[in-house]
Design an enzyme around this catalytic site. Structure first.
Site, PDB file in Angstrom:
ATOM      1  N   HIS A   1     -18.502   4.842   2.952  1.00 53.83           N
ATOM      2  CA  HIS A   1     -17.262   5.951   2.831  1.00 53.83           C
ATOM      3  C   HIS A   1     -16.113   5.066   3.571  1.00 53.83           C
ATOM      4  O   HIS A   1     -15.153   5.386   3.207  1.00 53.83           O
ATOM      5  CB  HIS A   1     -17.611   7.180   3.470  1.00 53.83           C
ATOM      6  CG  HIS A   1     -16.678   8.202   3.625  1.00 53.83           C
ATOM      7  ND1 HIS A   1     -15.828   8.705   2.203  1.00 53.83           N
ATOM      8  CD2 HIS A   1     -16.043   8.851   4.262  1.00 53.83           C
ATOM      9  CE1 HIS A   1     -15.104   9.396   2.583  1.00 53.83           C
ATOM     10  NE2 HIS A   1     -14.877   9.683   4.103  1.00 53.83           N
TER      11      HIS A   1
ATOM     12  N   GLU B   1     -16.922  17.034   2.941  1.00 51.31           N
ATOM     13  CA  GLU B   1     -17.687  17.595   4.249  1.00 51.31           C
ATOM     14  C   GLU B   1     -17.356  19.061   4.143  1.00 51.31           C
ATOM     15  O   GLU B   1     -17.710  19.879   5.036  1.00 51.31           O
ATOM     16  CB  GLU B   1     -17.291  16.813   5.456  1.00 51.31           C
ATOM     17  CG  GLU B   1     -18.040  17.174   6.524  1.00 51.31           C
ATOM     18  CD  GLU B   1     -17.908  16.182   7.747  1.00 51.31           C
ATOM     19  OE1 GLU B   1     -17.897  16.664   8.958  1.00 51.31           O
ATOM     20  OE2 GLU B   1     -17.784  14.960   7.430  1.00 51.31           O
TER      21      GLU B   1
ATOM     22  N   ARG C   1     -16.088   7.859  12.676  1.00 50.77           N
ATOM     23  CA  ARG C   1     -15.014   8.579  12.472  1.00 50.77           C
ATOM     24  C   ARG C   1     -15.403  10.302  12.364  1.00 50.77           C
ATOM     25  O   ARG C   1     -16.210  10.175  11.659  1.00 50.77           O
ATOM     26  CB  ARG C   1     -14.002   8.104  11.388  1.00 50.77           C
ATOM     27  CG  ARG C   1     -12.737   9.328  11.052  1.00 50.77           C
ATOM     28  CD  ARG C   1     -11.953   8.712   9.890  1.00 50.77           C
ATOM     29  NE  ARG C   1     -12.691   8.568   8.516  1.00 50.77           N
ATOM     30  CZ  ARG C   1     -12.868   9.761   7.870  1.00 50.77           C
ATOM     31  NH1 ARG C   1     -12.401  11.016   8.514  1.00 50.77           N
ATOM     32  NH2 ARG C   1     -13.436   9.709   6.815  1.00 50.77           N
TER      33      ARG C   1
ATOM     34  N   LEU D   1     -17.659  11.092  -3.676  1.00 50.81           N
ATOM     35  CA  LEU D   1     -17.529  12.017  -2.424  1.00 50.81           C
ATOM     36  C   LEU D   1     -17.712  13.649  -2.777  1.00 50.81           C
ATOM     37  O   LEU D   1     -16.939  13.925  -3.839  1.00 50.81           O
ATOM     38  CB  LEU D   1     -16.331  11.761  -1.578  1.00 50.81           C
ATOM     39  CG  LEU D   1     -16.318  12.587  -0.296  1.00 50.81           C
ATOM     40  CD1 LEU D   1     -17.552  11.995   0.618  1.00 50.81           C
ATOM     41  CD2 LEU D   1     -14.958  12.624   0.586  1.00 50.81           C
TER      42      LEU D   1
ATOM     43  N   GLY E   1       0.933  -1.195  -0.163  1.00 49.10           N
ATOM     44  CA  GLY E   1      -0.033   0.100  -0.117  1.00 49.10           C
ATOM     45  C   GLY E   1       1.071   1.305   0.022  1.00 49.10           C
ATOM     46  O   GLY E   1       1.704   1.372   0.984  1.00 49.10           O
ATOM     47  N   ALA E   2       0.585   2.157  -1.252  1.00 46.09           N
ATOM     48  CA  ALA E   2       1.442   3.275  -1.139  1.00 46.09           C
ATOM     49  C   ALA E   2       0.725   4.630  -0.781  1.00 46.09           C
ATOM     50  O   ALA E   2       1.140   5.714  -1.107  1.00 46.09           O
ATOM     51  CB  ALA E   2       2.004   3.343  -2.649  1.00 46.09           C
ATOM     52  N   GLY E   3      -0.457   4.528  -0.370  1.00 45.03           N
ATOM     53  CA  GLY E   3      -1.010   5.726   0.543  1.00 45.03           C
ATOM     54  C   GLY E   3      -0.183   6.331   1.488  1.00 45.03           C
ATOM     55  O   GLY E   3       1.020   6.286   1.767  1.00 45.03           O
TER      56      GLY E   3
ATOM     57  N   GLN F   1     -18.777   3.693   8.159  1.00 45.60           N
ATOM     58  CA  GLN F   1     -19.356   4.807   8.061  1.00 45.60           C
ATOM     59  C   GLN F   1     -20.008   5.137   6.788  1.00 45.60           C
ATOM     60  O   GLN F   1     -19.236   4.746   5.621  1.00 45.60           O
ATOM     61  CB  GLN F   1     -18.175   5.723   8.385  1.00 45.60           C
ATOM     62  CG  GLN F   1     -18.735   7.329   8.571  1.00 45.60           C
ATOM     63  CD  GLN F   1     -17.695   8.186   8.917  1.00 45.60           C
ATOM     64  OE1 GLN F   1     -17.133   8.608   7.930  1.00 45.60           O
ATOM     65  NE2 GLN F   1     -17.493   8.534  10.156  1.00 45.60           N
TER      66      GLN F   1
ATOM     67  N   PHE G   1     -15.429  21.213  10.623  1.00 40.38           N
ATOM     68  CA  PHE G   1     -15.986  20.089  10.103  1.00 40.38           C
ATOM     69  C   PHE G   1     -16.720  19.353  11.184  1.00 40.38           C
ATOM     70  O   PHE G   1     -16.766  19.760  12.327  1.00 40.38           O
ATOM     71  CB  PHE G   1     -14.604  19.007  10.025  1.00 40.38           C
ATOM     72  CG  PHE G   1     -14.310  18.890   8.420  1.00 40.38           C
ATOM     73  CD1 PHE G   1     -13.939  20.007   7.633  1.00 40.38           C
ATOM     74  CD2 PHE G   1     -14.468  17.383   7.961  1.00 40.38           C
ATOM     75  CE1 PHE G   1     -13.796  19.595   6.339  1.00 40.38           C
ATOM     76  CE2 PHE G   1     -14.281  17.316   6.556  1.00 40.38           C
ATOM     77  CZ  PHE G   1     -13.649  18.325   5.834  1.00 40.38           C
TER      78      PHE G   1
ATOM     79  N   HIS H   1     -20.919   8.116   4.575  1.00 39.26           N
ATOM     80  CA  HIS H   1     -20.697   9.606   4.488  1.00 39.26           C
ATOM     81  C   HIS H   1     -22.138  10.269   3.827  1.00 39.26           C
ATOM     82  O   HIS H   1     -23.086   9.803   3.035  1.00 39.26           O
ATOM     83  CB  HIS H   1     -19.664   9.866   3.367  1.00 39.26           C
ATOM     84  CG  HIS H   1     -19.136  11.277   3.470  1.00 39.26           C
ATOM     85  ND1 HIS H   1     -19.963  12.498   3.173  1.00 39.26           N
ATOM     86  CD2 HIS H   1     -17.870  11.913   4.016  1.00 39.26           C
ATOM     87  CE1 HIS H   1     -19.129  13.446   3.296  1.00 39.26           C
ATOM     88  NE2 HIS H   1     -18.216  13.158   3.898  1.00 39.26           N
TER      89      HIS H   1
ATOM     90  N   ARG I   1     -21.063  12.552  11.470  1.00 36.48           N
ATOM     91  CA  ARG I   1     -21.206  11.686  10.073  1.00 36.48           C
ATOM     92  C   ARG I   1     -22.434  10.906  10.249  1.00 36.48           C
ATOM     93  O   ARG I   1     -23.457  10.721   9.377  1.00 36.48           O
ATOM     94  CB  ARG I   1     -20.161  11.303   9.399  1.00 36.48           C
ATOM     95  CG  ARG I   1     -19.257  12.318   8.660  1.00 36.48           C
ATOM     96  CD  ARG I   1     -18.185  11.541   8.032  1.00 36.48           C
ATOM     97  NE  ARG I   1     -17.087  12.730   7.418  1.00 36.48           N
ATOM     98  CZ  ARG I   1     -16.087  12.366   6.996  1.00 36.48           C
ATOM     99  NH1 ARG I   1     -15.401  11.126   7.227  1.00 36.48           N
ATOM    100  NH2 ARG I   1     -15.244  13.464   6.403  1.00 36.48           N
TER     101      ARG I   1
END
Length: 600
Positions: free
Chosen positions: A365, A267, A407, A264, A13-15, A252, A139, A254, A298
């Site tokens: 989400h 928010e 979250r 998306l 994973g490269a996030g 969750q 937020f 959204h 949310r």
């Protein structure tokens, strides 16, 4: 099958979580780090996050007396701070519906300020206040403006910043490589089996330590904001390798996914002052959260929207939508603060949000559950907290747990960054203290080759093979209809039986494309198998949890039950392939947060 690849550390994973871990571990002296990603690293889903990253910088505050939708002003030099890590911590605990582990949340909010300033010093281009400080906005669920942002491209600019830093420190990225199996022998993590998507060849990648940063599992649902790559592969692979999963029932939804698409709309739209209205033009949130209005947490906003839809006040040809109205914000503010949102609405809806409200609906989400870890990203082997040797995880695929049952917006980029960085330090300590490269004594590569051959080979089912894609679509519809925003025992039983039926049908399912190079049909088949595996865990956890808490809302058990359910769900895969559940206590400071204070 080709020759074996060897690294000290392999990260899947490269996030943000994976790239932070890789960059920090390399900076701390780990010589050989490989990052595997099934998409190009800069297409990782962290880059899709729009609205901001939370940190109590106290750069702006609401103008006194203006209410939840009033303007913001800069905090003058020497003035009292309107925000603090303690306030951020309380909002996060409350937003988690008290299921978040407070030791982890304490780290999250106190590391937040440092991580944002490190981003800034690494070259991240944030939006600015008039005097040059990092700009902030409101937020949902946050009691102060603490979303630090770069217009509505925040995840994009954060990811580019860390990716280039990882490259600078010598990290090797494998783009479009798909991990199929985690190799654990005698309780020791030894590597992974991975497919080069371009060639179709399988590789064994040996490593002294493996980290999963594979993102969420929103693609188990029909309407989702998640990219097509978010099929929960890491979660399923770990589960199949004997690693437990925690709190998988908490998914969750959204409030503002594009109507019928789920893509998306940040928010930040509501943080900047957008309204939610029903078919009658009513700002209905005043009936559900009169104090917070559209900036309630949310889970509450999504349930409120779904209630309006269920009671016949939805919009659209099927009555399944709601309006998000930003026309009163004006062209200048939209073009400065929400340019990507305007582009998305124009491209997918044919609507210009400067002039017209955008039709939206709740969308799957974020995954609060995942692979259980400690605060340094080390994976837990059981509910008692024993550690897996050489296995780490961070980001959305992991469950620390800072989000608990729900979250808050802007805490996801923060979690991936904070705990990705901490995992990087832990990986470096593990390697630099003399970790060994253990041999692999089994033949896991052949097992995965057999999986691929079975998907391609239609002869074994006498020409009656079912298309894998049909099974995937049925699964997503089932999870949305029977394990969605509102749940009850009857529908969850239907969901469980449907998942099991689909698992059986998958055994005889095949793909259309039988080629070897860049076979996305095979890739989708492998992803569908993973979706089927962990979806059963989601449903089993939801069935067992006879209460409503955060994103888990049961119409047959409408109240939160702290006496029986203030605990984490831990699922293990048994020898017959079914999940068995146990439970783990939540880390709570009982003196600071006594029961009478645990109000939502």
């Amino acid at each position: 099958m080709t020759e074996t690849i060897i690294h000290d550390v392999v990260i899947v994973g490269a996030g943000l979580a994976g790239s932070w871990a890789a960059m920090v571990a390399s900076r701390e002296g780990v010589k050989s780090i490989g990052v595997l990603s099934k998409v190009h690293p800069l297409r990782s889903h962290s880059g899709a996050a729009q609205g901001g990253i939370a940190a109590a910088l106290s750069n702006v505050r609401p103008v006194e007396g203006t209410g939840p939708r009033g303007p913001l002003e800069q905090v003058p030099e020497g003035a009292e701070d309107p925000d603090s890590p303690d306030l951020h911590m309380f909002d996060t605990i409350k937003g988690s519906d008290w299921l978040g582990d407070q030791n982890a949340i304490d780290i999250l909010v106190n590391d937040a300020i440092d991580i944002v300033y490190e981003y800034e010093h690494l070259g991240c281009v944030f939006s600015r206040t008039d005097d040059g400080r990092i700009a902030q906005r409101r937020f949902g669920g946050h009691s102060a403006p603490r979303a630090n942002f770069a217009a509505d491209w925040t995840g994009h600019v954060l990811l580019h910043t860390i990716h280039e830093q990882a490259l600078r420190h010598g990290v090797k990225f494998y783009s479009e490589w798909y991990v199929m199996d985690l190799i654990i022998e005698e309780g020791i993590t030894r590597g992974v089996i991975v497919m080069d998507i371009l060639t179709g060849e399988l590789h064994t990648v040996r490593a002294k330590a493996v980290m999963f940063a594979t993102g969420g599992y929103g693609r188990a649902f029909k309407i989702t904001s998640n990219a097509t790559a978010n099929t929960g592969d890491g979660v399923a692979i770990a589960y199949n390798a004997g690693v437990p999963l925690m709190d998988m029932e908490f998914v969750q939804f959204h409030p503002t996914g594009i109507y019928k698409h789920g893509i998306l709309m940040s928010e930040a739209c509501r943080g900047e002052g957008g309204y939610l209205t029903n078919a009658k033009g009513e700002r209905f949130m005043e009936n559900y959260a009169p104090d917070k209005m559209e900036l309630a947490p949310r889970d509450l906003v999504s349930r409120s929207e779904q209630t309006e839809i269920d009671q016949g006040r939805g919009i659209g040809d099927d009555g399944m939508g709601i309006y998000l109205d930003m026309t009163h914000l004006g062209r200048e503010k939209i073009m400065t603060r929400l340019p990507q949102v305007r582009e998305i609405a124009r491209d997918f809806l044919g609507v210009d949000i400067i002039d017209s409200p955008a039709p939206i609906q709740p969308t799957a989400h974020y995954s609060m559950g995942g692979i259980p870890t400690d605060v340094d990203g080390r994976v837990l082997a059981n509910a008692e907290g024993d550690l897996m040797h050489g296995f780490f995880a961070a980001g959305e695929c992991a469950c620390v747990s800072v989000h608990g049952a729900n979250r808050l917006g802007t805490n996801s980029l923060l979690e991936a960054s904070v705990f990705g960085r901490r995992a990087g330090y832990a990986l470096a300590e593990f390697i630099n203290s003399g970790a060994e490269l253990y041999p692999i004594t089994s033949n896991p590569c052949q097992k995965q080759q057999d999986r691929i051959e079975k998907l391609i080979d239609k002869s074994s089912v006498n020409g009656n093979a079912e298309n894998v894609a049909h099974i995937g679509e049925e699964l997503k519809a089932n999870m949305t209809d029977n394990c969605g925003i509102f749940r009850d025992g009857e529908r969850l039983e239907i969901a469980k039986q449907t998942v099991r039926d689909l698992q059986e049908r998958f055994k005889n399912a095949r793909v259309m494309d039988t080629s070897r190079r860049f076979n996305t049909d095979v890739l989708a088949g492998l992803e569908t198998e993973h979706l089927l595996q962990f979806s059963e865990v989601i449903v089993e956890g939801a069935l067992a949890r006879t209460e409503s808490r955060g994103a888990h809302s049961r119409t047959d058990y409408v109240k939160r039950d702290d006496d029986n359910w203030l605990r984490h769900t831990v699922a293990h895969k048994t020898s017959d392939g079914r999940p068995t559940l146990s439970y783990r206590e939540v880390d709570i400071d009982w003196e600071k947060y006594p029961p009478q204070e645990r109000k939502y």
